[in-house]
Write a protein that holds these residues in place. Sequence first.
Motif, PDB file in Angstrom:
ATOM      1  N   PHE A 203      10.519  -8.630   1.682  1.00  0.00           N
ATOM      2  CA  PHE A 203      11.900  -8.475   1.226  1.00  0.00           C
ATOM      3  C   PHE A 203      12.610  -9.827   1.221  1.00  0.00           C
ATOM      4  N   PRO A 204      13.474 -10.068   0.224  1.00  0.00           N
ATOM      5  CA  PRO A 204      14.147 -11.361   0.115  1.00  0.00           C
ATOM      6  C   PRO A 204      15.003 -11.665   1.344  1.00  0.00           C
TER       7      PRO A 204
ATOM      8  N   GLU B 197       0.826  -1.206   0.000  1.00  0.00           N
ATOM      9  CA  GLU B 197       0.000   0.000   0.000  1.00  0.00           C
ATOM     10  C   GLU B 197       0.862   1.259   0.000  1.00  0.00           C
ATOM     11  N   HIS B 198       1.921   1.254   0.788  1.00  0.00           N
ATOM     12  CA  HIS B 198       2.834   2.401   0.771  1.00  0.00           C
ATOM     13  C   HIS B 198       3.473   2.566  -0.606  1.00  0.00           C
ATOM     14  N   ALA B 199       3.886   1.458  -1.193  1.00  0.00           N
ATOM     15  CA  ALA B 199       4.538   1.529  -2.503  1.00  0.00           C
ATOM     16  C   ALA B 199       3.585   2.070  -3.566  1.00  0.00           C
ATOM     17  N   GLU B 200       2.356   1.610  -3.552  1.00  0.00           N
ATOM     18  CA  GLU B 200       1.392   2.080  -4.558  1.00  0.00           C
ATOM     19  C   GLU B 200       1.046   3.546  -4.344  1.00  0.00           C
TER      20      GLU B 200
ATOM     21  N   ALA C  84       7.708  -2.213  -8.653  1.00  0.00           N
ATOM     22  CA  ALA C  84       8.757  -2.991  -7.983  1.00  0.00           C
ATOM     23  C   ALA C  84       9.919  -2.113  -7.542  1.00  0.00           C
ATOM     24  N   HIS C  85      10.240  -1.108  -8.352  1.00  0.00           N
ATOM     25  CA  HIS C  85      11.331  -0.202  -8.000  1.00  0.00           C
ATOM     26  C   HIS C  85      10.956   0.627  -6.773  1.00  0.00           C
ATOM     27  N   VAL C  86       9.722   1.115  -6.746  1.00  0.00           N
ATOM     28  CA  VAL C  86       9.269   1.880  -5.589  1.00  0.00           C
ATOM     29  C   VAL C  86       9.250   0.990  -4.354  1.00  0.00           C
TER      30      VAL C  86
END
Length: 238
Positions: free
Chosen positions: A192-193, A21-24, A40-42
């Motif tokens: 995160f991986p 949600e933060h990324a979007e 994905a970059h964000v």
Amino acid sequence: MALVQNVIFDVDGTLVDSVDEHAEAWRRAFLEFGRDVPFAHVRSQIGKGADQLLPVFFTEDELEKFGQELSDYRSALFKREFMPKLRPFPQVRELFQRLRQDGLKLVLASSANEDELERYVRLCRIEGLTHGETSKSDVSKSKPNPDIFDVAMERLGRPDPHSVVVIGDTPFDALAAGKLGLASVGLRCGGFPEDDLRTAGCRDIYKDPAELLARYESSSNTWPWTAESLSSKDDESR
């Protein structure tokens, strides 16, 4: 061996399922200001505050012109369209209750705005279960700078760093903790991986708060780490 007695928890992506949600919200805010950045970059930058995230995508001149406006736009968008959708990860309250029952001191360390953090606390139903909180307003620089964790240490009364563990979901949490000599444990629930978490310095990795609680309860009701075991786990895997 000395047991860990103090725990500093990150919030977004660690206790609350909010990373996507933060990324979007950031992605849509960038579009509003003329920058089309892949999701994905964000997302790879979530865990930083705006002060550290925005320079990844905009020049110093651009941020001088509209950086604050962009940040305010993103904040309003997030609160309006994304925050109502957020949910805590399973058994956050139960984990906090169990740790408090056994005398551990817990502090929240978040880059969120103070009003957002207050809502997260209510969402997780952990009111009254912490010894303090930090938010965006407490520091001038966000993770991976260590400022937020330094304030959290102040809330704890400046304990011996070897008695403290930081729990977070991003490499930025581990990097910030390491700058203060604090051991860190990573949770995969933020997406995160695992390799990225370990490379950043996480000494141990768990799925989510529910697995932390299960591990605690299977360890004869003691925290599953000691200061000594955490310091020796750099090259171990679960």
